[in-house]
Motif scaffolding. Structure first.
Motif, PDB file in Angstrom:
ATOM      1  N   LEU A   1       0.916  -1.192   0.010  1.00 36.59           N
ATOM      2  CA  LEU A   1       0.054  -0.219   0.156  1.00 36.59           C
ATOM      3  C   LEU A   1       0.909   1.245  -0.009  1.00 36.59           C
ATOM      4  CD1 LEU A   1      -2.623  -0.930   2.721  1.00 36.59           C
ATOM      5  CD2 LEU A   1      -2.939  -0.923   0.039  1.00 36.59           C
ATOM      6  N   PRO A   2       0.553   2.275  -0.749  1.00 42.31           N
ATOM      7  CA  PRO A   2       1.366   3.387  -0.940  1.00 42.31           C
ATOM      8  C   PRO A   2       0.969   4.669   0.326  1.00 42.31           C
ATOM      9  CG  PRO A   2      -0.341   3.683  -2.386  1.00 42.31           C
ATOM     10  CD  PRO A   2      -0.608   2.273  -1.653  1.00 42.31           C
ATOM     11  N   PHE A   3       1.333   4.069   1.615  1.00 39.94           N
ATOM     12  CA  PHE A   3       1.415   5.104   2.944  1.00 39.94           C
ATOM     13  C   PHE A   3       2.862   5.362   2.941  1.00 39.94           C
ATOM     14  CE2 PHE A   3      -2.652   2.526   3.612  1.00 39.94           C
ATOM     15  CZ  PHE A   3      -3.222   3.721   3.743  1.00 39.94           C
ATOM     16  N   ALA A   4       2.834   6.617   3.630  1.00 41.71           N
ATOM     17  CA  ALA A   4       4.253   7.101   4.035  1.00 41.71           C
ATOM     18  C   ALA A   4       3.987   7.744   5.291  1.00 41.71           C
ATOM     19  CB  ALA A   4       4.771   7.999   3.053  1.00 41.71           C
ATOM     20  N   GLY A   5       5.080   7.568   6.204  1.00 41.03           N
ATOM     21  CA  GLY A   5       5.098   8.270   7.487  1.00 41.03           C
ATOM     22  C   GLY A   5       5.140   9.845   7.372  1.00 41.03           C
ATOM     23  N   VAL A   6       4.549  10.654   8.345  1.00 32.75           N
ATOM     24  CA  VAL A   6       4.720  12.075   8.064  1.00 32.75           C
ATOM     25  C   VAL A   6       5.915  12.605   8.861  1.00 32.75           C
ATOM     26  CG1 VAL A   6       3.661  14.264   9.044  1.00 32.75           C
ATOM     27  CG2 VAL A   6       2.200  12.376   8.392  1.00 32.75           C
TER      28      VAL A   6
ATOM     29  N   ILE B   1       0.297   9.207   5.685  1.00 34.62           N
ATOM     30  CA  ILE B   1      -0.189   9.780   4.592  1.00 34.62           C
ATOM     31  C   ILE B   1      -0.423   8.971   3.463  1.00 34.62           C
ATOM     32  CG2 ILE B   1       0.025  12.424   5.284  1.00 34.62           C
ATOM     33  CD1 ILE B   1       2.128  12.341   3.097  1.00 34.62           C
ATOM     34  N   TRP B   2      -1.713   9.209   2.717  1.00 31.95           N
ATOM     35  CA  TRP B   2      -1.710   8.214   1.378  1.00 31.95           C
ATOM     36  C   TRP B   2      -1.101   8.887   0.215  1.00 31.95           C
ATOM     37  CZ3 TRP B   2      -3.643   3.663   0.097  1.00 31.95           C
ATOM     38  CH2 TRP B   2      -4.055   3.087  -0.975  1.00 31.95           C
ATOM     39  N   MET B   3      -0.077   8.264  -0.521  1.00 30.01           N
ATOM     40  CA  MET B   3       0.531   8.657  -1.349  1.00 30.01           C
ATOM     41  C   MET B   3      -0.061   8.532  -2.735  1.00 30.01           C
ATOM     42  SD  MET B   3       3.116   9.951   0.078  1.00 30.01           S
ATOM     43  CE  MET B   3       4.412  10.318  -1.116  1.00 30.01           C
ATOM     44  N   GLY B   4      -0.968   7.469  -3.163  1.00 29.40           N
ATOM     45  CA  GLY B   4      -1.579   7.350  -4.069  1.00 29.40           C
ATOM     46  C   GLY B   4      -0.932   6.330  -5.001  1.00 29.40           C
ATOM     47  N   TRP B   5      -1.880   5.732  -6.067  1.00 30.48           N
ATOM     48  CA  TRP B   5      -1.336   4.495  -6.687  1.00 30.48           C
ATOM     49  C   TRP B   5      -0.866   4.956  -7.996  1.00 30.48           C
ATOM     50  CZ3 TRP B   5      -1.294  -0.047  -4.474  1.00 30.48           C
ATOM     51  CH2 TRP B   5      -2.049  -0.019  -3.385  1.00 30.48           C
ATOM     52  N   ASN B   6      -0.850   6.184  -8.454  1.00 33.11           N
ATOM     53  CA  ASN B   6      -0.253   6.748  -9.674  1.00 33.11           C
ATOM     54  C   ASN B   6       1.179   6.818  -9.965  1.00 33.11           C
ATOM     55  OD1 ASN B   6      -3.054   7.435  -9.790  1.00 33.11           O
ATOM     56  ND2 ASN B   6      -2.560   9.452  -9.268  1.00 33.11           N
TER      57      ASN B   6
ATOM     58  N   ASN C   1       6.169   5.939  -5.368  1.00 27.90           N
ATOM     59  CA  ASN C   1       5.741   5.687  -4.085  1.00 27.90           C
ATOM     60  C   ASN C   1       5.630   4.218  -3.619  1.00 27.90           C
ATOM     61  OD1 ASN C   1       5.091   8.310  -4.320  1.00 27.90           O
ATOM     62  ND2 ASN C   1       3.089   8.178  -4.913  1.00 27.90           N
ATOM     63  N   LEU C   2       5.732   3.470  -4.768  1.00 27.04           N
ATOM     64  CA  LEU C   2       5.321   1.917  -4.209  1.00 27.04           C
ATOM     65  C   LEU C   2       6.982   1.346  -3.975  1.00 27.04           C
ATOM     66  CD1 LEU C   2       2.652   1.035  -6.665  1.00 27.04           C
ATOM     67  CD2 LEU C   2       2.637   1.220  -4.233  1.00 27.04           C
ATOM     68  N   ARG C   3       7.935   1.968  -4.509  1.00 16.90           N
ATOM     69  CA  ARG C   3       9.272   1.289  -4.061  1.00 16.90           C
ATOM     70  C   ARG C   3       9.596   1.261  -2.654  1.00 16.90           C
ATOM     71  NH1 ARG C   3      12.564   4.600  -8.511  1.00 16.90           N
ATOM     72  NH2 ARG C   3      11.517   4.047 -10.261  1.00 16.90           N
ATOM     73  N   LYS C   4      10.459   0.136  -2.177  1.00 18.40           N
ATOM     74  CA  LYS C   4      10.799   0.194  -0.752  1.00 18.40           C
ATOM     75  C   LYS C   4      11.881   0.841  -0.697  1.00 18.40           C
ATOM     76  CE  LYS C   4       8.464  -4.006   0.838  1.00 18.40           C
ATOM     77  NZ  LYS C   4       8.598  -5.364   1.411  1.00 18.40           N
TER      78      LYS C   4
END
Length: 73
Positions: free
Chosen positions: A8-13, A61-66, A70-73
């Motif tokens: 999931l494309p979440f990232a910490g604030v 926060i939600w980064m989005g699928w676009n 954003n999906l890289r580790k």
């Protein structure tokens, strides 16, 4: 691991510091205590001011699928 992706494309604030929010909460507390002392009322509890769970560095926060980035580790 070269092709590993996040589920999931979440990232910490990431904020610089919690200092501004803490400074505001302590200012509000001191002001309320001064007013209560002038009115000779009970002093409000310190927990009534500021919320540690709502600080600048709290949450995700939600980064989005676009974006693939954003999906890289």
């Amino acid at each position: 691991m070269a092709r590993s992706r996040k589920k999931l494309p979440f990232a910490g604030v990431c904020a610089e510091s919690d200092k501004p929010s803490k400074k505001l909460a302590h200012h509000q507390e001191r002001r309320a205590v001064r007013k209560a002392l002038k009115r000779e009322d009970d002093i409000p509890a310190s927990k009534a001011f500021g919320d540690p769970w709502n600080g600048d560095k709290d949450g995700k926060i939600w980064m989005g699928w676009n974006n693939e980035k954003n999906l890289r580790k």
